[in-house]
Design a protein around this motif. Sequence first.
Motif, mmCIF file in Angstrom:
data_model
loop_
_atom_site.group_PDB
_atom_site.id
_atom_site.type_symbol
_atom_site.label_atom_id
_atom_site.label_comp_id
_atom_site.label_asym_id
_atom_site.label_seq_id
_atom_site.Cartn_x
_atom_site.Cartn_y
_atom_site.Cartn_z
ATOM 1 N N ASP A 19 12.054 3.910 10.166
ATOM 2 C CA ASP A 19 11.419 4.490 8.978
ATOM 3 C C ASP A 19 12.137 5.766 8.551
ATOM 4 O O ASP A 19 12.540 6.583 9.397
ATOM 5 N N TYR A 20 12.271 5.953 7.257
ATOM 6 C CA TYR A 20 12.916 7.146 6.703
ATOM 7 C C TYR A 20 12.221 8.423 7.169
ATOM 8 O O TYR A 20 12.847 9.459 7.326
ATOM 9 N N HIS A 21 10.913 8.348 7.400
ATOM 10 C CA HIS A 21 10.119 9.524 7.771
ATOM 11 C C HIS A 21 9.923 9.651 9.284
ATOM 12 O O HIS A 21 9.002 10.337 9.730
ATOM 13 N N PHE A 22 10.791 9.010 10.067
ATOM 14 C CA PHE A 22 10.696 9.070 11.527
ATOM 15 C C PHE A 22 10.573 10.519 12.008
ATOM 16 O O PHE A 22 11.297 11.403 11.559
ATOM 17 N N ASP A 23 9.640 10.754 12.933
ATOM 18 C CA ASP A 23 9.399 12.030 13.588
ATOM 19 C C ASP A 23 8.816 13.100 12.663
ATOM 20 O O ASP A 23 8.745 14.261 13.025
ATOM 21 N N GLN A 24 8.366 12.712 11.481
ATOM 22 C CA GLN A 24 7.703 13.650 10.585
ATOM 23 C C GLN A 24 6.193 13.549 10.768
ATOM 24 O O GLN A 24 5.672 12.526 11.201
ATOM 25 N N VAL A 25 5.502 14.615 10.417
ATOM 26 C CA VAL A 25 4.062 14.718 10.623
ATOM 27 C C VAL A 25 3.332 14.667 9.282
ATOM 28 O O VAL A 25 3.752 15.296 8.314
ATOM 29 N N GLY A 26 2.238 13.898 9.260
ATOM 30 C CA GLY A 26 1.384 13.817 8.084
ATOM 31 C C GLY A 26 -0.068 13.740 8.507
ATOM 32 O O GLY A 26 -0.395 13.878 9.689
ATOM 33 N N ARG A 27 -0.944 13.494 7.532
ATOM 34 C CA ARG A 27 -2.379 13.460 7.805
ATOM 35 C C ARG A 27 -2.974 12.155 7.278
ATOM 36 O O ARG A 27 -2.618 11.699 6.205
ATOM 37 N N VAL A 28 -3.887 11.560 8.050
ATOM 38 C CA VAL A 28 -4.588 10.336 7.633
ATOM 39 C C VAL A 28 -5.605 10.727 6.568
ATOM 40 O O VAL A 28 -6.502 11.535 6.826
ATOM 41 N N THR A 29 -5.444 10.175 5.364
ATOM 42 C CA THR A 29 -6.348 10.521 4.269
ATOM 43 C C THR A 29 -7.182 9.339 3.788
ATOM 44 O O THR A 29 -8.091 9.519 2.983
ATOM 45 N N SER A 30 -6.874 8.148 4.269
ATOM 46 C CA SER A 30 -7.654 6.966 3.912
ATOM 47 C C SER A 30 -7.396 5.888 4.956
ATOM 48 O O SER A 30 -6.316 5.830 5.541
ATOM 49 N N ILE A 31 -8.422 5.059 5.178
ATOM 50 C CA ILE A 31 -8.281 3.954 6.129
ATOM 51 C C ILE A 31 -8.808 2.691 5.469
ATOM 52 O O ILE A 31 -9.955 2.648 5.013
ATOM 53 N N SER A 34 -10.426 -3.366 5.916
ATOM 54 C CA SER A 34 -10.496 -4.817 5.740
ATOM 55 C C SER A 34 -9.797 -5.500 6.920
ATOM 56 O O SER A 34 -8.804 -4.983 7.449
ATOM 57 N N PRO A 35 -10.310 -6.651 7.366
ATOM 58 C CA PRO A 35 -9.741 -7.309 8.554
ATOM 59 C C PRO A 35 -8.299 -7.779 8.374
ATOM 60 O O PRO A 35 -7.606 -8.021 9.358
ATOM 61 N N THR A 36 -7.826 -7.894 7.150
ATOM 62 C CA THR A 36 -6.463 -8.374 6.911
ATOM 63 C C THR A 36 -5.459 -7.241 6.675
ATOM 64 O O THR A 36 -4.284 -7.510 6.452
ATOM 65 N N ALA A 37 -5.902 -6.009 6.738
ATOM 66 C CA ALA A 37 -5.005 -4.871 6.471
ATOM 67 C C ALA A 37 -3.931 -4.775 7.554
ATOM 68 O O ALA A 37 -4.234 -4.570 8.723
ATOM 69 N N MET A 38 -2.680 -4.921 7.160
ATOM 70 C CA MET A 38 -1.559 -4.807 8.104
ATOM 71 C C MET A 38 -1.159 -3.345 8.311
ATOM 72 O O MET A 38 -0.680 -2.965 9.365
ATOM 73 N N MET A 39 -1.303 -2.538 7.255
ATOM 74 C CA MET A 39 -0.986 -1.109 7.306
ATOM 75 C C MET A 39 -2.206 -0.344 6.811
ATOM 76 O O MET A 39 -2.273 0.050 5.657
ATOM 77 N N PRO A 40 -3.178 -0.117 7.689
ATOM 78 C CA PRO A 40 -4.453 0.440 7.230
ATOM 79 C C PRO A 40 -4.495 1.961 7.057
ATOM 80 O O PRO A 40 -5.456 2.480 6.504
ATOM 81 N N PHE A 41 -3.466 2.682 7.480
ATOM 82 C CA PHE A 41 -3.547 4.139 7.463
ATOM 83 C C PHE A 41 -2.718 4.744 6.336
ATOM 84 O O PHE A 41 -1.500 4.616 6.307
ATOM 85 N N ARG A 42 -3.410 5.414 5.414
ATOM 86 C CA ARG A 42 -2.747 6.108 4.305
ATOM 87 C C ARG A 42 -2.432 7.515 4.795
ATOM 88 O O ARG A 42 -3.323 8.260 5.210
ATOM 89 N N ILE A 43 -1.143 7.868 4.728
ATOM 90 C CA ILE A 43 -0.675 9.144 5.252
ATOM 91 C C ILE A 43 -0.122 9.994 4.119
ATOM 92 O O ILE A 43 0.720 9.545 3.345
ATOM 93 N N THR A 44 -0.592 11.237 4.027
ATOM 94 C CA THR A 44 -0.044 12.176 3.052
ATOM 95 C C THR A 44 0.747 13.243 3.791
ATOM 96 O O THR A 44 0.585 13.438 4.997
ATOM 97 N N GLY A 45 1.606 13.925 3.047
ATOM 98 C CA GLY A 45 2.401 14.998 3.622
ATOM 99 C C GLY A 45 3.804 14.585 4.002
ATOM 100 O O GLY A 45 4.593 15.418 4.438
ATOM 101 N N LEU A 46 4.137 13.310 3.843
ATOM 102 C CA LEU A 46 5.484 12.837 4.164
ATOM 103 C C LEU A 46 6.349 12.730 2.914
ATOM 104 O O LEU A 46 7.529 13.018 2.946
ATOM 105 N N ASN A 47 5.761 12.287 1.849
ATOM 106 C CA ASN A 47 6.465 12.035 0.592
ATOM 107 C C ASN A 47 5.789 12.864 -0.489
ATOM 108 O O ASN A 47 4.593 12.713 -0.710
#
Length: 68
Positions: A19-31, A34-47
């Motif tokens: 990932d382009y943002h490897f080793d960077q820190v962000g915050r979980v702002t949404s989850i 849904s049972p089919t969510a492959m990427m359930p964590f919305r992260i802010t502070g990276l982009n």
Amino acid sequence: MTAMKFRLGDTVRVIDRADYHFDQVGRVTSIDKSPTAMMPFRITGLNPISPLWYAPDELILADKEPHA
């Protein structure tokens, strides 16, 4: 439903070396709970333009960044 690995407001670090943002820190702002969510964590502070979504195995809990 299984327990979520992270909670809203958690500080997380990207551990996916491909990932382009490897080793960077962000915050979980949404989850997506849904049972089919492959990427359930919305992260802010990276982009500065938009938040990014990550899978549980792409993140770890991180120490909170100290304020400058």
